[in-house]
Structures are given as structure tokens and as C-alpha cells.
Design a protein around this motif. Structure first.
Motif, PDB file in Angstrom:
ATOM      1  N   ARG A 263       0.866  -0.946   0.039  1.00 52.86           N
ATOM      2  CA  ARG A 263      -0.104  -0.383   0.330  1.00 52.86           C
ATOM      3  C   ARG A 263       0.990   1.583   0.279  1.00 52.86           C
ATOM      4  O   ARG A 263       1.969   1.495   0.590  1.00 52.86           O
ATOM      5  CB  ARG A 263      -1.090   0.056   1.247  1.00 52.86           C
ATOM      6  N   VAL A 264       0.661   2.183  -1.073  1.00 57.79           N
ATOM      7  CA  VAL A 264       1.657   3.674  -0.866  1.00 57.79           C
ATOM      8  C   VAL A 264       0.447   4.618  -0.912  1.00 57.79           C
ATOM      9  O   VAL A 264      -0.139   4.593  -1.305  1.00 57.79           O
ATOM     10  CB  VAL A 264       2.274   3.908  -2.447  1.00 57.79           C
ATOM     11  N   PRO A 265       0.917   5.131   0.208  1.00 53.22           N
ATOM     12  CA  PRO A 265       0.541   6.799   0.614  1.00 53.22           C
ATOM     13  C   PRO A 265       1.123   7.581  -1.272  1.00 53.22           C
ATOM     14  O   PRO A 265       1.353   7.968  -1.696  1.00 53.22           O
ATOM     15  CB  PRO A 265       2.074   7.554   2.287  1.00 53.22           C
ATOM     16  N   LEU A 266       0.016   8.700  -1.467  1.00 56.32           N
ATOM     17  CA  LEU A 266      -0.312   9.621  -2.400  1.00 56.32           C
ATOM     18  C   LEU A 266       0.240  10.355  -1.920  1.00 56.32           C
ATOM     19  O   LEU A 266       1.101  11.108  -3.056  1.00 56.32           O
ATOM     20  CB  LEU A 266      -1.391   9.773  -2.798  1.00 56.32           C
ATOM     21  N   GLY A 267       0.452  10.830  -0.828  1.00 53.11           N
ATOM     22  CA  GLY A 267       0.900  12.569  -0.221  1.00 53.11           C
ATOM     23  C   GLY A 267       0.073  12.969  -1.435  1.00 53.11           C
ATOM     24  O   GLY A 267      -1.102  12.955  -1.714  1.00 53.11           O
ATOM     25  N   ASN A 268       0.435  14.472  -1.549  1.00 48.58           N
ATOM     26  CA  ASN A 268      -0.342  15.473  -2.007  1.00 48.58           C
ATOM     27  C   ASN A 268      -0.005  15.780  -3.605  1.00 48.58           C
ATOM     28  O   ASN A 268      -0.209  17.064  -4.617  1.00 48.58           O
ATOM     29  CB  ASN A 268      -0.493  17.186  -1.430  1.00 48.58           C
ATOM     30  N   GLU A 269       1.114  14.506  -4.330  1.00 50.02           N
ATOM     31  CA  GLU A 269       1.434  15.175  -5.805  1.00 50.02           C
ATOM     32  C   GLU A 269       0.186  13.726  -6.388  1.00 50.02           C
ATOM     33  O   GLU A 269      -0.444  13.246  -6.040  1.00 50.02           O
ATOM     34  CB  GLU A 269       2.649  14.528  -5.565  1.00 50.02           C
ATOM     35  N   MET A 270       0.490  14.672  -7.546  1.00 50.24           N
ATOM     36  CA  MET A 270      -0.269  13.756  -8.871  1.00 50.24           C
ATOM     37  C   MET A 270       0.553  12.993  -9.403  1.00 50.24           C
ATOM     38  O   MET A 270       1.251  12.761  -9.930  1.00 50.24           O
ATOM     39  CB  MET A 270      -1.026  14.724 -10.682  1.00 50.24           C
ATOM     40  N   ILE A 271      -0.124  12.021  -8.878  1.00 43.94           N
ATOM     41  CA  ILE A 271       0.506  10.684  -9.652  1.00 43.94           C
ATOM     42  C   ILE A 271       0.009   9.730 -11.137  1.00 43.94           C
ATOM     43  O   ILE A 271      -0.706   9.900 -10.986  1.00 43.94           O
ATOM     44  CB  ILE A 271       1.380   8.861  -8.530  1.00 43.94           C
ATOM     45  N   ASN A 272       0.526   9.050 -11.869  1.00 41.68           N
ATOM     46  CA  ASN A 272       0.560   8.874 -12.818  1.00 41.68           C
ATOM     47  C   ASN A 272       0.839   6.951 -12.818  1.00 41.68           C
ATOM     48  O   ASN A 272       1.500   6.755 -11.697  1.00 41.68           O
ATOM     49  CB  ASN A 272       1.189   9.208 -14.018  1.00 41.68           C
ATOM     50  N   ALA A 273       0.348   6.212 -13.783  1.00 39.15           N
ATOM     51  CA  ALA A 273       0.210   4.721 -13.737  1.00 39.15           C
ATOM     52  C   ALA A 273       1.955   4.796 -13.658  1.00 39.15           C
ATOM     53  O   ALA A 273       2.840   4.115 -13.157  1.00 39.15           O
ATOM     54  CB  ALA A 273      -0.619   4.017 -14.624  1.00 39.15           C
ATOM     55  N   ILE A 274       2.883   5.333 -14.814  1.00 42.59           N
ATOM     56  CA  ILE A 274       4.719   4.923 -14.736  1.00 42.59           C
ATOM     57  C   ILE A 274       4.253   5.843 -13.571  1.00 42.59           C
ATOM     58  O   ILE A 274       5.600   4.295 -12.774  1.00 42.59           O
ATOM     59  CB  ILE A 274       4.766   5.580 -16.044  1.00 42.59           C
ATOM     60  N   GLU A 275       4.547   6.004 -13.123  1.00 41.99           N
ATOM     61  CA  GLU A 275       5.530   6.616 -11.940  1.00 41.99           C
ATOM     62  C   GLU A 275       4.693   5.918 -10.389  1.00 41.99           C
ATOM     63  O   GLU A 275       5.329   5.150  -9.282  1.00 41.99           O
ATOM     64  CB  GLU A 275       5.294   8.369 -11.432  1.00 41.99           C
ATOM     65  N   ALA A 276       3.872   5.322 -10.334  1.00 41.41           N
ATOM     66  CA  ALA A 276       2.957   4.484  -9.267  1.00 41.41           C
ATOM     67  C   ALA A 276       3.750   2.446  -9.563  1.00 41.41           C
ATOM     68  O   ALA A 276       4.124   3.101  -8.245  1.00 41.41           O
ATOM     69  CB  ALA A 276       1.789   4.499  -9.479  1.00 41.41           C
ATOM     70  N   VAL A 277       3.343   2.334 -10.838  1.00 45.05           N
ATOM     71  CA  VAL A 277       4.260   1.039 -10.960  1.00 45.05           C
ATOM     72  C   VAL A 277       6.020   1.170 -10.305  1.00 45.05           C
ATOM     73  O   VAL A 277       6.599   0.506  -9.696  1.00 45.05           O
ATOM     74  CB  VAL A 277       4.543   0.250 -12.276  1.00 45.05           C
ATOM     75  N   ALA A 278       6.667   2.027 -10.908  1.00 42.26           N
ATOM     76  CA  ALA A 278       7.886   2.742 -10.694  1.00 42.26           C
ATOM     77  C   ALA A 278       8.127   2.425  -8.863  1.00 42.26           C
ATOM     78  O   ALA A 278       9.659   2.420  -8.724  1.00 42.26           O
ATOM     79  CB  ALA A 278       8.702   3.988 -11.322  1.00 42.26           C
ATOM     80  N   MET A 279       6.716   3.803  -8.695  1.00 41.34           N
ATOM     81  CA  MET A 279       7.611   3.310  -6.671  1.00 41.34           C
ATOM     82  C   MET A 279       7.190   1.919  -6.260  1.00 41.34           C
ATOM     83  O   MET A 279       7.459   1.750  -4.996  1.00 41.34           O
ATOM     84  CB  MET A 279       6.142   4.491  -5.758  1.00 41.34           C
ATOM     85  N   VAL A 280       6.722   1.101  -6.884  1.00 43.72           N
ATOM     86  CA  VAL A 280       7.406  -0.335  -6.324  1.00 43.72           C
ATOM     87  C   VAL A 280       8.193  -1.186  -6.608  1.00 43.72           C
ATOM     88  O   VAL A 280       7.250  -2.528  -6.397  1.00 43.72           O
ATOM     89  CB  VAL A 280       5.277  -1.106  -6.323  1.00 43.72           C
ATOM     90  N   GLY A 281       9.071  -0.299  -7.850  1.00 40.01           N
ATOM     91  CA  GLY A 281       9.565  -1.424  -8.140  1.00 40.01           C
ATOM     92  C   GLY A 281       9.714  -2.099  -9.275  1.00 40.01           C
ATOM     93  O   GLY A 281      10.865  -2.596 -10.044  1.00 40.01           O
ATOM     94  N   GLY A 282       8.763  -1.103 -10.236  1.00 41.88           N
ATOM     95  CA  GLY A 282       9.088  -1.644 -11.868  1.00 41.88           C
ATOM     96  C   GLY A 282       7.940  -2.895 -11.698  1.00 41.88           C
ATOM     97  O   GLY A 282       7.373  -4.252 -10.718  1.00 41.88           O
ATOM     98  N   LEU A 283       7.824  -3.798 -12.910  1.00 41.63           N
ATOM     99  CA  LEU A 283       7.068  -4.861 -13.129  1.00 41.63           C
ATOM    100  C   LEU A 283       8.357  -5.821 -13.055  1.00 41.63           C
ATOM    101  O   LEU A 283       9.108  -5.805 -13.214  1.00 41.63           O
ATOM    102  CB  LEU A 283       6.472  -5.030 -15.287  1.00 41.63           C
ATOM    103  N   SER A 284       7.780  -6.832 -12.807  1.00 42.57           N
ATOM    104  CA  SER A 284       9.058  -8.434 -12.422  1.00 42.57           C
ATOM    105  C   SER A 284       9.299  -8.331 -13.931  1.00 42.57           C
ATOM    106  O   SER A 284       8.384  -9.345 -14.396  1.00 42.57           O
ATOM    107  CB  SER A 284       7.831  -9.067 -11.115  1.00 42.57           C
ATOM    108  N   THR A 285      10.253  -8.351 -13.793  1.00 38.73           N
ATOM    109  CA  THR A 285      10.997  -8.709 -15.887  1.00 38.73           C
ATOM    110  C   THR A 285      10.820 -10.932 -15.775  1.00 38.73           C
ATOM    111  O   THR A 285      10.334 -10.392 -16.766  1.00 38.73           O
ATOM    112  CB  THR A 285      12.627  -8.677 -15.536  1.00 38.73           C
TER     113      THR A 285
END
Length: 376
Positions: A263-285
Motif C-alpha cells: 500500500r503506497v501513500p499518495l501524498g499531495n502529488e499527482m501520480i500517474n500510472a508509470i510513476e505508481a508502478v516505478a514506486m513499487v519496483g516496476g514490473l517483475s521482469t
């Protein structure tokens, strides 16, 4: 004597048993496949709208709930710095310009009326002046009212009014501040920002601090950073306001074939899907299917109607699909904003389950080899 089974027959039996085991019991996986999610689509009798993200969908779904105060908060007038409130205890001194006045005795020129409590309706009683509304007035305003009432009965009365007990107009400040408490509305602390400063400021990072003001049955909230960025958010305080400072709780959840599941806090920033995936380590190769990135959410009626291009009633369950292998897939993911309570789910690539089945079968054969060797 019973003949021993040939080794080839044992291999075939072992493989058949492994296949039956895999088919009957299934294999471990991180969640449903794309096919299983599609089977729950509205078009197939389910209750979820499965929508491929394109430019229209990205624009129509980019709705962000914003914080802010209503007009009733913004247009409230500044209160006096020393308003009298119900429950306050007042002290009055009255001077009369005669030897034998209404309230003074012979040989004295003044009378002290101590500990006059403002009743629940906001009124006090003053002899010869009658019942007077005190609440909502400053001590100086109340002095003028009493003087006017007495002027018709005694020449040139002089009146002083002082608060003996009670804080007058106050607000409560609580939550993530350095000094919780009840504070009077004074000349330097009539606005929200100045009252927060009076309470010692916030005790958390300003970027994640949300300030809520409760006034009667109404309430409003604002980001702390927006409070200082926009003067219109620095509202005037009213007696009885409750100010609560807390850390923003908005978040999204990431699961499936990702570098991390959390579970990832959003804060007050606008986060897009690419940034959200990157925040958890990206796609599993080794596991992820880049054509099966899903964003699951309940859309409000107005947004769902724009996305679907037709009117709908009530909130709608939506499963947005991002295919990162398309020519503009990464751009669409960059344009798609993540919101509070979103779930990002990435499916496993089809070959992953095949490899698991193969490993289960070959692992079973290896075990059969060991058994056969031991038997020999």
C-alpha cells in the motif's frame, strides 16, 4: 511371481500422475489471469466495465477530488478579538454623578457588580438597565449598551466592563500540532494560519499535512501547502471552531507481478500510472505481462458517464487496461492519473504458468528417477 513394471512404463505412469496433479490442483500464482478478469466484464454478464485506455479514456478519467473550503467558510467575517460568550463571568463597575444614585449608596460614587454570569442564551441582567444581550459583543460594546440604558434614569453614568472568567471567543486545535489546546481568538490570531502558528505549528511534514476545520455541522479541509499558497484558504475563525491537523491518508495498492506488493501513500502529488508502478519496483521482469496492467477503481457517476460515453446511474466498477507494448502505451500510462483507493494489478505472462506446469511435471519425473534408482 509378479513381474516388475518396465522402467518406461514407470516414466509414463509418473508423467500421467504429474499431469493429473497439475490439472486437478492448479498451480500457485499472484492473482487472476487477463482472461478471468475479462470474464467479469459487463458484456459477459459481470458487473465490471473493462476499458482499454486510449486518449479519450485518459482525459475523461482524470478527475481529482480536491480539498478546499466552501463559500460559507471563505465569506465568514472576522470576529472581534474579545467577544463575550455564553458562560463568561463579567464584572461591572458603575459610577453615578449624584450623591444618592440608583445603585450607589449615600456617600459613595460607584457600585461594583461582580460575577455576573452570561446565561446560556447570551444575556445578563443589570439592575435598572434590564436584560441585556452580552454574547457577541466586546466588553466595550456592552459598556456602551449599559451606559445608554442607564442614561435615561441617572445623569451621566460611567460604566466599565471586564471579563472575570472565561476565555471569550475560543477555538480548539488538535491533531498533529506541537501544542494542542483551546486558544482564544485574539487580535493576532483571527485567521487559520495565525492560529496554527500560535499552537506551535504542525509536527509532521508540511507536504502531507491536511487541515480540517469543523464549524457546527459543516466542515472543510485544505492542504497545508495550499493554505499558505492561496490567501483565500486562510479563512477567518469563528468561536467554537475545531481545527484538526492530520497526515493525509490517501493511498493506492499495488499487487500482482510487480517488484513489490504494498500500500503506497499518495501524498499531495499527482501520480500517474508509470510513476505508481516505478514506486513499487516496476514490473517483475520474470513474471509480468506488460499487456495486462489493470487499474481497478469505483468511478463516480459523472466520471463513468464521460468515460463510457453514455449516462449511467450511481458509481461504476471499472477495470482500466494499459497495454505497455502498444506504440503509445507508455505515453497513455504516463497520462493516466492514479487516485485514492486505486488498485494496480499486473497479470502474469502466459508462459509463466506454462513454465510452472513444466517444472511440476519434470520435477515429478526427477522424483520418479530417484525412486527407481533407489529400487534398483
Amino acid at each position: 511371481m509378479t513381474a516388475l513394471m518396465p522402467l518406461g512404463g514407470l516414466y509414463r505412469l509418473t508423467m500421467l500422475a504429474a499431469l493429473c496433479l497439475v490439472t486437478a490442483c492448479g498451480l500457485p500464482r499472484s492473482g487472476p489471469t487477463k482472461k478471468e478478469i475479462y470474464s467479469g466484464a459487463v458484456e459477459r454478464g459481470g458487473n465490471t466495465h473493462v476499458i482499454y485506455v486510449n486518449d479519450h479514456v485518459a482525459r475523461a478519467s482524470n478527475f481529482a477530488a480536491s480539498y478546499g473550503f466552501s463559500n460559507s467558510f471563505r465569506q465568514a467575517a472576522t470576529v472581534g478579538a474579545d467577544e463575550i460568550r455564553a458562560g463568561d463571568v463579567l464584572g461591572l463597575s458603575i459610577w453615578e454623578n449624584v450623591d444618592d444614585g440608583l445603585l450607589t449608596s449615600l456617600g459613595t460614587s460607584s457600585t461594583d457588580l461582580t460575577e455576573i454570569q452570561v446565561d446560556s442564551g447570551g444575556y445578563i441582567f443589570v439592575p435598572y438597565a434590564g436584560r441585556i444581550r452580552a454574547a457577541g459583543n466586546t466588553p466595550d460594546q456592552l459598556r456602551n449598551i449599559i451606559t445608554e440604558r442607564l442614561s435615561s434614569q441617572t445623569p451621566d453614568p460611567q460604566v466599565t466592563v471586564a471579563r472575570v472568567a472565561g476565555d471569550g471567543a475560543t477555538v480548539s486545535v488538535m491533531g498533529k500540532v506541537n501544542g494542542q489546546g483551546v486558544y482564544p481568538i485574539e487580535r493576532p490570531t483571527r485567521s487559520l494560519s495565525s492560529m496554527l502558528a500560535r499552537s506551535g505549528g504542525v509536527s509532521i511534514e508540511p507536504e502531507v499535512a491536511v487541515v480540517t476545520v469543523k464549524r457546527g455541522n459543516d466542515s472543510g479541509k485544505v492542504w497545508l501547502t495550499d493554505l499558505y499558497a492561496s490567501p483565500s484558504n486562510d479563512i477567518a475563525l469563528r468561536p467554537g471552531d475545531v481545527i484538526l491537523v492530520e497526515e493525509d491518508q490517501r493511498s493506492f495498492t499495488a499487487i500482482g507481478a510487480l517488484g513489490g506488493q504494498t500500500r503506497v501513500p499518495l501524498g499531495n502529488e499527482m501520480i500517474n500510472a508509470i510513476e505508481a508502478v516505478a514506486m513499487v519496483g516496476g514490473l517483475s521482469t520474470n513474471l509480468a505481462d506488460p499487456t495486462g496492467v489493470f487499474i481497478l477503481r469505483d468511478e463516480p457517476e459523472s466520471v463513468a458517464s464521460r468515460v463510457l460515453g453514455k449516462p449511467v446511474v450511481g458509481s461504476q466498477r471499472m477495470a482500466y487496461v494499459l497495454d505497455l507494448t502498444r506504440p503509445n502505451g507508455l505515453f497513455l500510462a504516463r497520462d493516466f492519473l492514479i487516485r485514492d483507493e486505486d488498485t494496480i494489478y499486473v497479470t502474469e505472462a502466459p508462459f509463466v504458468q506454462w513454465n510452472k506446469r513444466l517444472s511440476a511435471i519434470t520435477g515429478g519425473i526427477s522424483s520418479a528417477d530417484s525412486v527407481a534408482s533407489f529400487g534398483n
